[in-house]
Design an enzyme around this catalytic site. Structure first.
Site, PDB file in Angstrom:
ATOM      1  CG  ASP A  12      45.838  50.271  83.152  1.00  0.00           C
ATOM      2  OD1 ASP A  12      46.483  49.812  84.117  1.00  0.00           O
ATOM      3  OD2 ASP A  12      44.733  50.805  83.287  1.00  0.00           O
ATOM      4  CD1 TRP A 174      48.880  49.536  87.559  1.00  0.00           C
ATOM      5  CD2 TRP A 174      48.611  51.709  87.970  1.00  0.00           C
ATOM      6  NE1 TRP A 174      47.932  49.995  86.697  1.00  0.00           N
ATOM      7  CE2 TRP A 174      47.746  51.326  86.920  1.00  0.00           C
ATOM      8  CE3 TRP A 174      48.615  53.026  88.385  1.00  0.00           C
ATOM      9  CZ2 TRP A 174      46.904  52.228  86.286  1.00  0.00           C
ATOM     10  CZ3 TRP A 174      47.772  53.911  87.762  1.00  0.00           C
ATOM     11  CH2 TRP A 174      46.931  53.522  86.721  1.00  0.00           C
ATOM     12  CG  ASP A 195      42.623  53.354 101.834  1.00  0.00           C
ATOM     13  OD1 ASP A 195      41.619  52.761 102.285  1.00  0.00           O
ATOM     14  OD2 ASP A 195      43.269  52.943 100.866  1.00  0.00           O
ATOM     15  CG  ASN A 415      34.563  40.790  80.125  1.00  0.00           C
ATOM     16  OD1 ASN A 415      33.458  40.609  79.619  1.00  0.00           O
ATOM     17  ND2 ASN A 415      35.143  39.923  80.937  1.00  0.00           N
ATOM     18  NE  ARG A 596      40.774  47.938  90.270  1.00  0.00           N
ATOM     19  CZ  ARG A 596      39.490  48.068  89.956  1.00  0.00           C
ATOM     20  NH1 ARG A 596      38.649  47.068  90.133  1.00  0.00           N
ATOM     21  NH2 ARG A 596      39.029  49.187  89.470  1.00  0.00           N
ATOM     22  CG  ASP A 598      48.779  41.609  94.904  1.00  0.00           C
ATOM     23  OD1 ASP A 598      48.481  42.800  94.681  1.00  0.00           O
ATOM     24  OD2 ASP A 598      49.416  41.256  95.918  1.00  0.00           O
ATOM     25  CG  ASP A 687      32.283  44.655  89.847  1.00  0.00           C
ATOM     26  OD1 ASP A 687      32.503  43.934  88.854  1.00  0.00           O
ATOM     27  OD2 ASP A 687      32.733  45.809  89.941  1.00  0.00           O
TER      28      ASP A 687
HETATM   29  N1  LIG Z   1      31.674  47.500  87.273  1.00  0.00           N
HETATM   30  C1  LIG Z   1      32.924  47.960  87.230  1.00  0.00           C
HETATM   31  N2  LIG Z   1      33.414  48.421  86.060  1.00  0.00           N
HETATM   32  C2  LIG Z   1      34.684  48.835  85.974  1.00  0.00           C
HETATM   33  C3  LIG Z   1      35.544  48.842  87.093  1.00  0.00           C
HETATM   34  C4  LIG Z   1      35.015  48.365  88.331  1.00  0.00           C
HETATM   35  O1  LIG Z   1      35.700  48.330  89.367  1.00  0.00           O
HETATM   36  N3  LIG Z   1      33.718  47.930  88.354  1.00  0.00           N
HETATM   37  N4  LIG Z   1      36.850  49.269  86.950  1.00  0.00           N
HETATM   38  C5  LIG Z   1      37.147  50.173  85.865  1.00  0.00           C
HETATM   39  C6  LIG Z   1      38.597  50.279  85.633  1.00  0.00           C
HETATM   40  S1  LIG Z   1      39.509  50.993  86.882  1.00  0.00           S
HETATM   41  C7  LIG Z   1      39.194  49.896  84.470  1.00  0.00           C
HETATM   42  S2  LIG Z   1      40.853  50.207  84.254  1.00  0.00           S
HETATM   43  C8  LIG Z   1      38.435  49.269  83.373  1.00  0.00           C
HETATM   44  C9  LIG Z   1      39.178  48.099  82.751  1.00  0.00           C
HETATM   45  O2  LIG Z   1      38.504  47.631  81.646  1.00  0.00           O
HETATM   46  P1  LIG Z   1      39.323  46.908  80.488  1.00  0.00           P
HETATM   47  O3  LIG Z   1      40.467  47.745  80.098  1.00  0.00           O
HETATM   48  O4  LIG Z   1      38.356  46.565  79.438  1.00  0.00           O
HETATM   49  O5  LIG Z   1      39.994  45.645  81.205  1.00  0.00           O
HETATM   50  P2  LIG Z   1      39.727  44.101  81.282  1.00  0.00           P
HETATM   51  O6  LIG Z   1      38.549  43.813  82.110  1.00  0.00           O
HETATM   52  O7  LIG Z   1      41.009  43.522  81.711  1.00  0.00           O
HETATM   53  O8  LIG Z   1      39.383  43.609  79.820  1.00  0.00           O
HETATM   54  C10 LIG Z   1      40.383  43.490  78.855  1.00  0.00           C
HETATM   55  C11 LIG Z   1      40.013  42.377  77.900  1.00  0.00           C
HETATM   56  O9  LIG Z   1      40.961  42.408  76.853  1.00  0.00           O
HETATM   57  C12 LIG Z   1      41.471  41.132  76.579  1.00  0.00           C
HETATM   58  N5  LIG Z   1      42.842  41.381  76.155  1.00  0.00           N
HETATM   59  C13 LIG Z   1      43.930  41.544  76.930  1.00  0.00           C
HETATM   60  N6  LIG Z   1      45.004  41.815  76.173  1.00  0.00           N
HETATM   61  C14 LIG Z   1      44.582  41.842  74.892  1.00  0.00           C
HETATM   62  C15 LIG Z   1      45.252  42.088  73.654  1.00  0.00           C
HETATM   63  O10 LIG Z   1      46.433  42.338  73.600  1.00  0.00           O
HETATM   64  N7  LIG Z   1      44.488  42.024  72.524  1.00  0.00           N
HETATM   65  C16 LIG Z   1      43.152  41.764  72.548  1.00  0.00           C
HETATM   66  N8  LIG Z   1      42.483  41.773  71.399  1.00  0.00           N
HETATM   67  N9  LIG Z   1      42.499  41.523  73.722  1.00  0.00           N
HETATM   68  C17 LIG Z   1      43.205  41.562  74.865  1.00  0.00           C
HETATM   69  C18 LIG Z   1      41.337  40.355  77.851  1.00  0.00           C
HETATM   70  O11 LIG Z   1      41.135  38.991  77.546  1.00  0.00           O
HETATM   71  C19 LIG Z   1      40.131  41.003  78.528  1.00  0.00           C
HETATM   72  O12 LIG Z   1      38.950  40.300  78.263  1.00  0.00           O
HETATM   73  O13 LIG Z   1      37.196  48.786  83.880  1.00  0.00           O
HETATM   74  C20 LIG Z   1      36.457  49.786  84.552  1.00  0.00           C
HETATM   75  N10 LIG Z   1      35.151  49.265  84.775  1.00  0.00           N
HETATM   76  N1  LIG Z   2      47.164  43.519  90.514  1.00  0.00           N
HETATM   77  C1  LIG Z   2      46.481  44.495  89.939  1.00  0.00           C
HETATM   78  N2  LIG Z   2      46.979  45.736  89.901  1.00  0.00           N
HETATM   79  C2  LIG Z   2      46.281  46.738  89.301  1.00  0.00           C
HETATM   80  C3  LIG Z   2      45.065  46.503  88.647  1.00  0.00           C
HETATM   81  C4  LIG Z   2      44.536  45.177  88.713  1.00  0.00           C
HETATM   82  O1  LIG Z   2      43.443  44.884  88.207  1.00  0.00           O
HETATM   83  N3  LIG Z   2      45.272  44.221  89.361  1.00  0.00           N
HETATM   84  N4  LIG Z   2      44.405  47.523  88.007  1.00  0.00           N
HETATM   85  C5  LIG Z   2      45.132  48.750  87.736  1.00  0.00           C
HETATM   86  C6  LIG Z   2      44.143  49.808  87.507  1.00  0.00           C
HETATM   87  S1  LIG Z   2      43.470  50.003  85.936  1.00  0.00           S
HETATM   88  C7  LIG Z   2      43.747  50.618  88.478  1.00  0.00           C
HETATM   89  S2  LIG Z   2      42.540  51.767  88.160  1.00  0.00           S
HETATM   90  C8  LIG Z   2      44.379  50.574  89.785  1.00  0.00           C
HETATM   91  C9  LIG Z   2      43.408  50.616  90.932  1.00  0.00           C
HETATM   92  O2  LIG Z   2      44.158  50.487  92.103  1.00  0.00           O
HETATM   93  P1  LIG Z   2      44.026  51.518  93.285  1.00  0.00           P
HETATM   94  O3  LIG Z   2      44.020  52.898  92.759  1.00  0.00           O
HETATM   95  O4  LIG Z   2      45.057  51.216  94.278  1.00  0.00           O
HETATM   96  O5  LIG Z   2      42.539  51.193  93.767  1.00  0.00           O
HETATM   97  P2  LIG Z   2      41.960  49.977  94.598  1.00  0.00           P
HETATM   98  O6  LIG Z   2      42.953  48.859  94.687  1.00  0.00           O
HETATM   99  O7  LIG Z   2      40.633  49.686  94.047  1.00  0.00           O
HETATM  100  O8  LIG Z   2      41.730  50.602  96.028  1.00  0.00           O
HETATM  101  C10 LIG Z   2      42.748  51.343  96.657  1.00  0.00           C
HETATM  102  C11 LIG Z   2      42.330  51.777  98.019  1.00  0.00           C
HETATM  103  O9  LIG Z   2      41.198  52.631  97.958  1.00  0.00           O
HETATM  104  C12 LIG Z   2      40.543  52.519  99.194  1.00  0.00           C
HETATM  105  N5  LIG Z   2      39.216  53.151  99.096  1.00  0.00           N
HETATM  106  C13 LIG Z   2      38.036  52.550  98.878  1.00  0.00           C
HETATM  107  N6  LIG Z   2      37.062  53.489  98.821  1.00  0.00           N
HETATM  108  C14 LIG Z   2      37.642  54.688  99.013  1.00  0.00           C
HETATM  109  C15 LIG Z   2      37.173  56.040  99.051  1.00  0.00           C
HETATM  110  O10 LIG Z   2      35.997  56.334  98.874  1.00  0.00           O
HETATM  111  N7  LIG Z   2      38.102  57.016  99.258  1.00  0.00           N
HETATM  112  C16 LIG Z   2      39.403  56.743  99.462  1.00  0.00           C
HETATM  113  N8  LIG Z   2      40.231  57.764  99.643  1.00  0.00           N
HETATM  114  N9  LIG Z   2      39.884  55.486  99.446  1.00  0.00           N
HETATM  115  C17 LIG Z   2      39.016  54.477  99.196  1.00  0.00           C
HETATM  116  C18 LIG Z   2      40.579  51.043  99.471  1.00  0.00           C
HETATM  117  O11 LIG Z   2      40.457  50.808 100.841  1.00  0.00           O
HETATM  118  C19 LIG Z   2      41.927  50.640  98.920  1.00  0.00           C
HETATM  119  O12 LIG Z   2      42.899  50.503  99.916  1.00  0.00           O
HETATM  120  O13 LIG Z   2      45.138  49.391  89.958  1.00  0.00           O
HETATM  121  C20 LIG Z   2      46.004  49.104  88.904  1.00  0.00           C
HETATM  122  N10 LIG Z   2      46.802  48.000  89.336  1.00  0.00           N
HETATM  123  S1  SF4 Z   3      52.647  46.005  86.794  1.00  0.00           S
HETATM  124 FE1  SF4 Z   3      52.748  43.839  86.132  1.00  0.00          FE
HETATM  125  S2  SF4 Z   3      51.087  43.545  84.642  1.00  0.00           S
HETATM  126 FE2  SF4 Z   3      51.403  45.753  84.909  1.00  0.00          FE
HETATM  127  S3  SF4 Z   3      52.798  46.275  83.234  1.00  0.00           S
HETATM  128 FE3  SF4 Z   3      54.058  45.877  85.043  1.00  0.00          FE
HETATM  129  S4  SF4 Z   3      54.599  43.711  84.877  1.00  0.00           S
HETATM  130 FE4  SF4 Z   3      52.911  44.050  83.464  1.00  0.00          FE
HETATM  131 MO   LIG Z   4      41.684  51.359  86.098  1.00  0.00          MO
END
Ligand SMILES: Nc1nc2c(c(=O)[nH]1)N[C@H]1C(S)=C(S)[C@@H](COP(=O)(O)OP(=O)(O)OC[C@H]3O[C@@H](n4cnc5c(=O)[nH]c(N)nc54)[C@H](O)[C@@H]3O)O[C@H]1N2
Ligand SMILES: Nc1nc2c(c(=O)[nH]1)N[C@H]1C(S)=C(S)[C@@H](COP(=O)(O)OP(=O)(O)OC[C@H]3O[C@@H](n4cnc5c(=O)[nH]c(N)nc54)[C@H](O)[C@@H]3O)O[C@H]1N2
Ligand code: SF4
Ligand SMILES: [Mo]
Length: 718
Positions: A12, A174, A195, A415, A596, A598, A687
């Site tokens: 995102d 990111w 952290d 999802n 997360r 990588d 989870d």
């Molecule tokens: N229990 C729990 N819940 C969480 C979190 C957690 O740590 N624990 N994390 C939260 C966070 S930080 C976030 S950002 C959200 C993320 O929640 P979502 O944004 O819903 O992310 P995804 O789990 O990647 O689900 C995206 C779905 O979209 C589908 N998809 C991907 N690209 C496309 C597209 O272009 N078109 C269509 N139609 N489908 C597509 C993929 O196959 C995937 O199944 O979840 C949150 N919910």
């Molecule tokens: N490869 C990859 N990159 C992603 C994503 C992914 O799914 N995959 N998701 C994207 C999205 S939507 C999001 S929201 C971000 C999430 O990414 P980040 O914001 O970086 O979050 P996390 O990777 O869940 O954890 C980051 C740090 O938070 C620490 N932490 C855990 N609990 C606590 C607490 O209570 N307080 C503090 N201060 N630190 C704590 C952990 O030790 C860890 O080092 O990543 C984004 N980038």
């Molecule tokens: S960090 Fe990776 S998955 Fe996210 S937008 Fe950039 S290239 Fe795409």
């Molecule tokens: Mo997120």
């Protein structure tokens, strides 16, 4: 070979990437810039085409034929699917009212359909929209608005200090934010990292505070205590532009550093040192962080961050965090969503708005007028999270019919089953629906429970316009690179097809997504295609300190340290600290969800071989000492158990964590388990099974679950 300029939405953050196309198919996705700190791309972007070409991708509309969740489908045409969906939805609405439809979407979806989903729902009369944004950025956006009227955006290139409250951007997480932080450091900016774990950013920081998980709000109180006691704040700004400073100061005074040290586990002197660094290297930024979105004291933590920005003179100035507002010439999604079309009676039915109003129409009602005054439009749907129902309340209504039944559920690229708290409840909620539609790429565990799976297009297969989730005035176009395979279509098409069948064609005069995009950019005097050819991005120059002429978009026109909005909603008008509930017997460790992996985005990407081979199994990270105490070694399978249930994970030993803290990864299922296991291992690994949704574990104002620091134990699994 042709090269298109696109925004990767495999996560995102939407990196600007180049897509090389030959004979109508994608050859390569690459960074647009070869310089390391400007090359915004990660492994998920590089391997995105392999994911989109995967043989298990859903390419045609599927209708359920067996029992719900039994994995039996028949292929149907789009027309047949949409006719039947519309007919069944009409029957549900006739019987239960329009509010019986709830919709859930993902993070990426929020900026690919130009607000069409909300537009349809508002015309139809249902306020029950939820999204992943409810656990990620929607929180920060909603609470920032209450304090100073918009969600500010960091000016990394000019900042002098960056404070990361847990947020840990990396080369493959990111990437643009990771690069921006590194560039800022090279220019001399200080980096402070909070952290519990010695994270990658902690390694690179000037100061690292290893606080206890879940204690960020208390830590922010500690910083403010030092800053106010030592006079390290902008007194003129406080006098002219804030309300409630004296009461706020009294509240901060109840957090002497020894109390903060006791709650957070960090020595008082270290806390003071960090606070001084932040307050004397101004302007600074506290980039948005999901870590404080997902805590019991989330609303207070976010409000305290707002106060830190405002009091240190870092708000709406170069090098600080900037209040962008809307782009003046491009039509925003907020405007297209037609929130004014939804009647007050239907808005009042938004689920959860009485108990947890922060995101809801009710919670934002007092900001309508001020938002119009300052930003020109009553409804600013910042990060598409501003007018949401409460997810737990929606699932309860779906499951129990309380306070009224929700019987139809549409999920678009979300999802749902695994992406909120209390997966068992969500499963029961889904089982109790008369109609479920999933617009997806894959047969996810959620899609597996649907009546229809409709094939969605991918980011290489559509045009799109991103405005940073309605957060900034920066507009970035994405060019369509190739035609979608099979019968995959855009979510815009889905909504329009439904709207036409409900008699809303006049309000959807744009026959295609492209026509809608032309409409949005018409104010620039060009078509979307011309715009996308000419601009990698288009930014209305920010007007720093706009508040000096308009005031802030809050009821008082000032920065509300004492929140009139929260006061009127019946909450503490000042930030506060709520202790965790007593530790249940027999759960000596703490867990957090996150860190997360990588190679994957959230619950996605497990089907892409080149990515999966890097992290083949879901891993619990545990210190060697904690593992030994539980009789576990690296590679063993173990249950992480909480009072809510358990997940099965593989043990990986890590010495960057403190003893007593366990990491549970988010979103694991195994696409390869289809077709023998219709839910693909979600009940084994996800989870969400152990994310609690009881009131003790929800933030009070938002109703969003605490995911950072929950009691758990480890047990060997066979
Ligand atoms: N229990 C729990 N819940 C969480 C979190 C957690 O740590 N624990 N994390 C939260 C966070 S930080 C976030 S950002 C959200 C993320 O929640 P979502 O944004 O819903 O992310 P995804 O789990 O990647 O689900 C995206 C779905 O979209 C589908 N998809 C991907 N690209 C496309 C597209 O272009 N078109 C269509 N139609 N489908 C597509 C993929 O196959 C995937 O199944 O979840 C949150 N919910
Ligand atoms: N490869 C990859 N990159 C992603 C994503 C992914 O799914 N995959 N998701 C994207 C999205 S939507 C999001 S929201 C971000 C999430 O990414 P980040 O914001 O970086 O979050 P996390 O990777 O869940 O954890 C980051 C740090 O938070 C620490 N932490 C855990 N609990 C606590 C607490 O209570 N307080 C503090 N201060 N630190 C704590 C952990 O030790 C860890 O080092 O990543 C984004 N980038
Ligand atoms: S960090 Fe990776 S998955 Fe996210 S937008 Fe950039 S290239 Fe795409
Ligand atoms: Mo997120």
């Amino acid at each position: 070979m042709e090269t298109k300029r696109a925004l990767c939405s495999s996560c995102d953050i939407y990196c600007q990437v180049a897509v090389d196309v030959e004979d109508g198919s994608v050859k390569r996705v690459r960074a647009t810039d070869p310089r390391p700190l400007k090359a915004n791309i990660c492994m998920k972007g590089v391997h995105a085409p392999a994911g989109f070409r995967h043989p298990d991708r859903v390419l045609h509309p599927l209708r359920r034929v067996g029992a719900r969740g039994s994995g039996q489908w028949e292929q149907v045409t789009w027309d047949a699917a949409m006719d039947d969906i519309a007919e069944r939805l009409k029957a549900i609405i006739d019987h239960y009212g329009p509010e019986a439809l709830a919709v859930s979407t993902s993070q990426w979806n929020t900026q690919t359909e130009s607000g069409a989903g909300r537009r349809f729902m508002n015309l139809l009369g249902t306020p029950n929209w939820i999204s992943g944004v409810a656990l990620c950025a929607g929180n920060t956006a909603a609470i920032n608005r209450m304090v100073y009227g918009w969600f500010p955006y960091p000016d990394y290139p000019n900042t002098r200090c960056i404070a990361l409250f847990g947020h840990n951007p990396r080369q493959h997480s990111w990437t643009p934010v990771y690069n921006a932080i590194r560039r800022a450091q090279q220019k001399g900016a200080k980096l402070i990292v909070l952290d519990p774990r010695r994270s990658e950013n902690a390694e690179a920081a000037d100061i690292w505070l290893p606080l206890r998980a879940g204690t960020d709000a208390a830590m922010a109180f500690g910083w403010l205590k030092v800053i106010l006691d030592e006079g390290l704040y902008d007194q003129d700004f406080v006098r002219t532009w804030t309300v409630g400073f004296e009461a706020f100061r009294d509240r901060v005074d109840t957090f002497p550093l020894d109390r903060v040290a006791e709650i957070t586990g960090v020595e008082a002197e270290r806390i003071a040192e960090a606070a001084r660094m932040f307050a004397t290297n101004t302007p600074g930024v506290i980039p948005w962080t999901p870590i404080t979105d997902q805590q019991r004291n989330s609303t207070s933590a976010i409000r305290l961050h707002c106060a830190l920005r405002a009091l240190t003179g870092s708000l709406d100035v170069p090098g600080g965090e900037v209040l962008h507002g809307f782009h003046p010439q491009i039509i925003s999604e907020s405007a297209l969503e037609l929130h004014e079309a939804l009647s007050p009676e239907q808005k009042a039915k938004q689920l959860g708005s009485l108990t947890h109003p922060a995101f809801t129409y009710r919670g934002t009602e007092a900001l309508r007028g001020p938002t119009k005054r300052v930003w020109g439009h009553e409804y600013a749907n910042l990060v598409s999270g501003s007018y949401m129902a409460n997810p737990t309340a929606v699932f309860r209504a779906m499951e129990e019919g309380d306070p009224y039944p929700v019987k139809a559920f549409i999920t678009l690229g979300n999802n749902t089953l695994m992406s909120f708290a209390n997966m068992s409840r969500i499963a029961r909620a889904l089982q109790n629906q008369d109609l479920i539609v999933a617009v997806e790429h894959m047969k996810t565990p959620t899609a597996a429970l649907a009546d229809y799976i409709l094939p969605g297009d991918a980011w290489t297969e559509r045009s799109c316009l991103s405005d940073g989730f309605g957060w900034t005035a920066i507009q970035r176009p994405s060019q369509k690179s190739v035609e979608p395979p099979g019968e995959c279509r855009s979510v815009y098409d889905f909504w329009r097809e439904l709207a036409v069948r409900f008699g809303f064609e006049a309000q959807f005069p744009w026959a295609t997504n492209e026509a809608m995009l032309d409409h949005r950019v018409a104010g620039l005097g060009m078509s979307f295609d011309e715009f996308a050819e000419q601009h990698a991005y288009h930014m209305a120059p920010p007007q720093f300190r706009k508040y000096e002429t308009t005031g802030f978009a809050t009821p008082s026109g000032k920065v509300e340290l004492w929140s009139s909005v929260l006061e009127d909603l019946g909450f503490d008008p000042l930030p506060y600290w709520r202790d965790p509930p007593a530790r249940p017997q027999g759960y000596p460790l703490d867990l957090f969800f996150g860190m997360r992996d990588d190679p994957f985005f959230q619950t996605g990407h497990r089907h892409v071989a080149a990515l999966r081979e890097r992290v083949p199994e879901p891993q619990a990270f545990v210190t060697p000492e904690d593992a030994a105490k539980a009789g576990l070694d690296a590679g063993d399978w173990a249950y992480v158990e909480t009072p809510e249930g358990r997940v099965r994970l593989q043990i990986a030993l890590r010495d960057d964590l403190p003893n007593g803290l366990v990491r549970v990864p988010h979103g694991w299922w195994k696409p390869e388990r289809l077709p023998t296991d219709a839910l693909s291992g979600a009940w084994d690994h996800a989870d969400a099974q152990i994310c609690p949704d009881d009131e003790d574990n929800l933030d009070q104002e938002q109703g969003i679950p605490h995911l950072k620091g929950l009691p758990c134990r480890l047990k060997k699994a066979e």
